[in-house]
Design a protein around this motif. Structure first.
Motif, PDB file in Angstrom:
ATOM      1  N   HIS A  68       0.947  -1.321   0.072  1.00  8.29           N
ATOM      2  CA  HIS A  68      -0.151  -0.400   0.237  1.00  8.29           C
ATOM      3  C   HIS A  68       1.034   1.783  -0.188  1.00  8.29           C
ATOM      4  CE1 HIS A  68      -3.852  -2.863   1.446  1.00  8.29           C
ATOM      5  NE2 HIS A  68      -2.625  -3.225   2.161  1.00  8.29           N
ATOM      6  N   GLY A  71      -2.844   6.176  -0.594  1.00  9.48           N
ATOM      7  CA  GLY A  71      -4.546   5.871  -0.101  1.00  9.48           C
ATOM      8  C   GLY A  71      -4.363   5.102   1.206  1.00  9.48           C
ATOM      9  N   ASP A 140      -8.572   1.269   1.870  1.00  5.97           N
ATOM     10  CA  ASP A 140      -8.032   0.623   0.977  1.00  5.97           C
ATOM     11  C   ASP A 140      -7.138  -0.457   1.367  1.00  5.97           C
ATOM     12  OD1 ASP A 140      -7.477   2.524  -1.736  1.00  5.97           O
ATOM     13  OD2 ASP A 140      -6.882   3.878  -0.228  1.00  5.97           O
ATOM     14  N   LYS A 166     -12.166  -1.391   0.744  1.00  3.20           N
ATOM     15  CA  LYS A 166     -12.800  -0.807  -0.247  1.00  3.20           C
ATOM     16  C   LYS A 166     -12.567  -2.378  -1.378  1.00  3.20           C
ATOM     17  CE  LYS A 166     -11.348   3.261  -0.539  1.00  3.20           C
ATOM     18  NZ  LYS A 166     -10.406   4.303  -0.745  1.00  3.20           N
ATOM     19  N   GLY A 169      -8.999  -4.939  -1.529  1.00  2.00           N
ATOM     20  CA  GLY A 169      -8.483  -4.199  -0.851  1.00  2.00           C
ATOM     21  C   GLY A 169      -7.950  -5.452  -0.088  1.00  2.00           C
ATOM     22  N   ARG A 225     -13.060  -7.639  -6.002  1.00  2.00           N
ATOM     23  CA  ARG A 225     -13.462  -7.064  -6.320  1.00  2.00           C
ATOM     24  C   ARG A 225     -14.871  -6.456  -6.997  1.00  2.00           C
ATOM     25  NH1 ARG A 225      -8.928  -3.369  -7.896  1.00  2.00           N
ATOM     26  NH2 ARG A 225      -6.920  -4.273  -7.209  1.00  2.00           N
TER      27      ARG A 225
END
Ligand SMILES: C[S@@+](CC[C@H](N)C(=O)[O-])C[C@H]1O[C@@H](n2cnc3c(N)ncnc32)[C@H](O)[C@@H]1O
Length: 229
Positions: A68, A71, A140, A166, A169, A225
């Motif tokens: 990451h 974010g 995220d 999200k 994530g 997703r």
């Protein structure tokens, strides 16, 4: 004269009873503090345990920063904020929210972030992983170290982590290896927890630290997703 001698065992017995009661109450309070990570334990934890684990935090921070680079990141069970400080320093593009059930830990972590000049990007709040005081699909990524074995209801914890992530994530939950923490029971417990959670599955990795000691485990969870319509 004899009466005076009789008084001695009475006084000794009375003092012993009083001491035992006080000692019992003190030990009870101390154990509640340790379990709740409340003062003075938050300070002791920060000074002792967290300092010993500096190398572990460095490793976790490197792994999380690679996954990451920017974010919004949530840290669950953020304790005294040592990992949060490291993460924020290593990833200038990231904003971080730490949630911990102990207000003493939250105060300590907020003070640390302010002292490091990171308050604009790093904030902490009191909350239970089983009922996170945070909106849906806000983060995220999620990270947590050595906290899961304290959660009274890990299933609700994972469901809440799913809710605030999200789509796409990832959550990285590091905890003690089962042989280090007998109450965790059973090698496959984390995989079973993940399978029963909204994530549907999770990957469990042994983390070798310090050196080659398999002292920790990492549970990786990915929120799928959403399908394009
Ligand atoms: C062993 S400490 C780990 C702290 C820090 N993550 C670290 O690695 O040093 C466990 C932390 O989890 C927090 N904790 C325990 N149960 C929790 C819960 N249900 N929700 C949020 N935090 C919790 C404790 O207050 C404590 O700060």
């Amino acid at each position: 004269m004899r009466r005076r001698y009789l008084l001695i065992p009475i006084v000794v017995l009375g003092a012993t009873a009083l001491y035992r009661n006080r000692l019992g109450a003190y030990l009870k309070q101390a154990s509640a503090n340790v379990r709740a990570f409340d003062l003075p334990t938050a300070g002791m934890y920060d000074a002792l345990v967290a300092t010993v684990l500096e190398g572990f935090y460095a490793r976790v921070a490197g792994e999380v920063a690679a996954a990451h680079p920017g974010g919004k990141l949530l840290e669950v069970g953020s304790g005294p904020g040592q990992l949060a400080e490291r993460l924020a320093r290593e990833t200038p593009g990231m904003t971080l929210t730490g949630v911990d059930i102990s207000s003493a830990m939250v105060e300590r972590a907020a003070r640390r972030a302010a002292g490091a000049g990171l308050s604009e990007r790093v904030r902490f709040e009191v909350g239970d992983v089983g009922a996170l005081p945070l909106p849906d699909q806000e983060f995220d990524g999620v990270v947590s170290t050595l906290s899961l074995h304290h959660w009274s209801d890990p299933s609700s914890g994972l469901a809440e982590i799913y809710r605030v992530l999200k789509p796409g994530g990832e959550a990285r939950i590091y905890d003690l290896a089962h042989w280090l923490w007998p109450p965790v029971r059973g090698r496959n417990r984390l995989a079973r927890l993940a399978a029963a959670s909204p994530f549907g599955e999770g990957e469990v990795e042994i983390v070798h630290w310090p050196g080659s000691v398999p002292a920790f485990v990492l549970l990786r969870l990915q929120r799928a997703r959403e399908a394009q319509s």
